[in-house]
Design a protein around this motif. Sequence first.
Motif, PDB file in Angstrom:
ATOM      1  N   ALA A   1       1.119  -1.309   0.130  1.00  0.00           N
ATOM      2  CA  ALA A   1      -0.054   0.017  -0.057  1.00  0.00           C
ATOM      3  C   ALA A   1       0.736   1.252   0.035  1.00  0.00           C
ATOM      4  CB  ALA A   1      -0.681  -0.097   1.334  1.00  0.00           C
ATOM      5  N   ALA A   2       1.967   1.407   0.967  1.00  0.00           N
ATOM      6  CA  ALA A   2       2.768   2.533   0.892  1.00  0.00           C
ATOM      7  C   ALA A   2       3.564   2.549  -0.491  1.00  0.00           C
ATOM      8  CB  ALA A   2       4.026   2.078   1.867  1.00  0.00           C
ATOM      9  N   VAL A   3       3.985   1.581  -1.353  1.00  0.00           N
ATOM     10  CA  VAL A   3       4.480   2.077  -2.643  1.00  0.00           C
ATOM     11  C   VAL A   3       3.181   2.455  -3.402  1.00  0.00           C
ATOM     12  CG1 VAL A   3       5.151   0.776  -4.763  1.00  0.00           C
ATOM     13  CG2 VAL A   3       6.154   0.290  -2.367  1.00  0.00           C
ATOM     14  N   GLY A   4       2.154   1.989  -3.373  1.00  0.00           N
ATOM     15  CA  GLY A   4       1.053   2.496  -4.086  1.00  0.00           C
ATOM     16  C   GLY A   4       0.591   3.972  -4.028  1.00  0.00           C
ATOM     17  N   PHE A   5       0.630   4.386  -2.796  1.00  0.00           N
ATOM     18  CA  PHE A   5       0.668   5.747  -2.135  1.00  0.00           C
ATOM     19  C   PHE A   5       1.533   6.708  -2.757  1.00  0.00           C
ATOM     20  CE2 PHE A   5      -2.287   4.132   1.569  1.00  0.00           C
ATOM     21  CZ  PHE A   5      -3.433   4.696   1.096  1.00  0.00           C
ATOM     22  N   VAL A   6       2.733   6.320  -2.543  1.00  0.00           N
ATOM     23  CA  VAL A   6       3.973   7.174  -2.741  1.00  0.00           C
ATOM     24  C   VAL A   6       3.977   7.387  -4.422  1.00  0.00           C
ATOM     25  CG1 VAL A   6       6.396   7.510  -2.968  1.00  0.00           C
ATOM     26  CG2 VAL A   6       5.197   6.724  -0.816  1.00  0.00           C
ATOM     27  N   PHE A   7       3.759   6.488  -5.296  1.00  0.00           N
ATOM     28  CA  PHE A   7       3.797   6.365  -6.547  1.00  0.00           C
ATOM     29  C   PHE A   7       2.226   6.586  -7.175  1.00  0.00           C
ATOM     30  CE2 PHE A   7       7.531   4.125  -5.463  1.00  0.00           C
ATOM     31  CZ  PHE A   7       8.555   4.924  -6.315  1.00  0.00           C
TER      32      PHE A   7
END
Length: 349
Positions: free
Chosen positions: A5-11
């Motif tokens: 989820a963190a990767v999805g949010f950042v990018f």
Amino acid sequence: IMAIAAVGFVFEWYTLLFVALFLMGTHSTFFGPIKYAYLPQAMKEDELVGANGLFQMGTSLAILVGMIVAGILTQLSHSLYWISATVLVVAVLGYLAARYIPNMPAMQPDLKINWNIITISLSTVRYLYSLPFLFFVILGNSWFWFYGATFLTQVPEFSKVILHGDESVVIFLLTLFSVGVSIGSLLCKSLTKNQVSLRLLPFGIAGLSIFAIDLYVSLSSLNINVNNDTLLGISDLFGVSGSWRVFADLFLLGFSGGLYIVPLYASMQAYAPKSHRARIVGANNIFNAIFMVTSAIFAIVILNVLGLSLPQLFLVTGVLNIVFGIFLYLKLNRHIKQAVIQTHDEVVI
């Protein structure tokens, strides 16, 4: 999952965020049944109601705090980085907390797992149907989620459309409901003297209907004359005639919900066969999901197809609750003796 989820949010990869959302739902299907099935195994019989009260309180307040924190984080600069860091920290804290949960022996260590989701779900529901008391307890649990979803999903809308409130008003209204649920849940321990009992259920049913109907009356009689673009804060609404009645109704709705749901969860755990306890809770989750989806369809039909207003939606829900509540209480009273006998026989064996 939160790393994904963190990767999805950042990018800002929305597909990845949908994958994380699906995985969190999958995670819940494991976490929920284990959590509720573990409780009666770890607690003494006279601690079960109090433990369920704490569970319900913790769940309500955690959801509330999560929404408040999310609202704050979205207002910060570089908000996506803050959100990503927060969900990772919460996930790590949850993992560390889980490491301190005392181990309990498996009730069926030699159980063979059926990996066919459809067949095992159907067999679990069929097994549940063979236990009438638990079947109706789970219908009652699922009705609570139907009821709660119907109200809570509409809070932002009636806060904006009827109360002309800003974001702080939405949070305040959700806080009233959540705190009400928490207090009602905790009081179940004292009011039942820590005994697994359905004696509070009629009060919960009555409260859910009375205060839903009164919320319809209080919202319908509310008259706030402001421009459409003007949003009021909490302090502004406190000075509006009739607003306190709306606030009281929401709090008492939550309070009644706590009195309603805790006895049902405690009964589900106390009377479920030990060998099938987690699967019974799994069946409960299946019905919960069906009822929550039905809640969304119900609201769409009432508001968009029939063209009724938000207060009228609350009125219809409150009236339906009277009908369902009477049906549920009669069915539970009819089958509880059989459940007690079956539980006693299981203990003797």
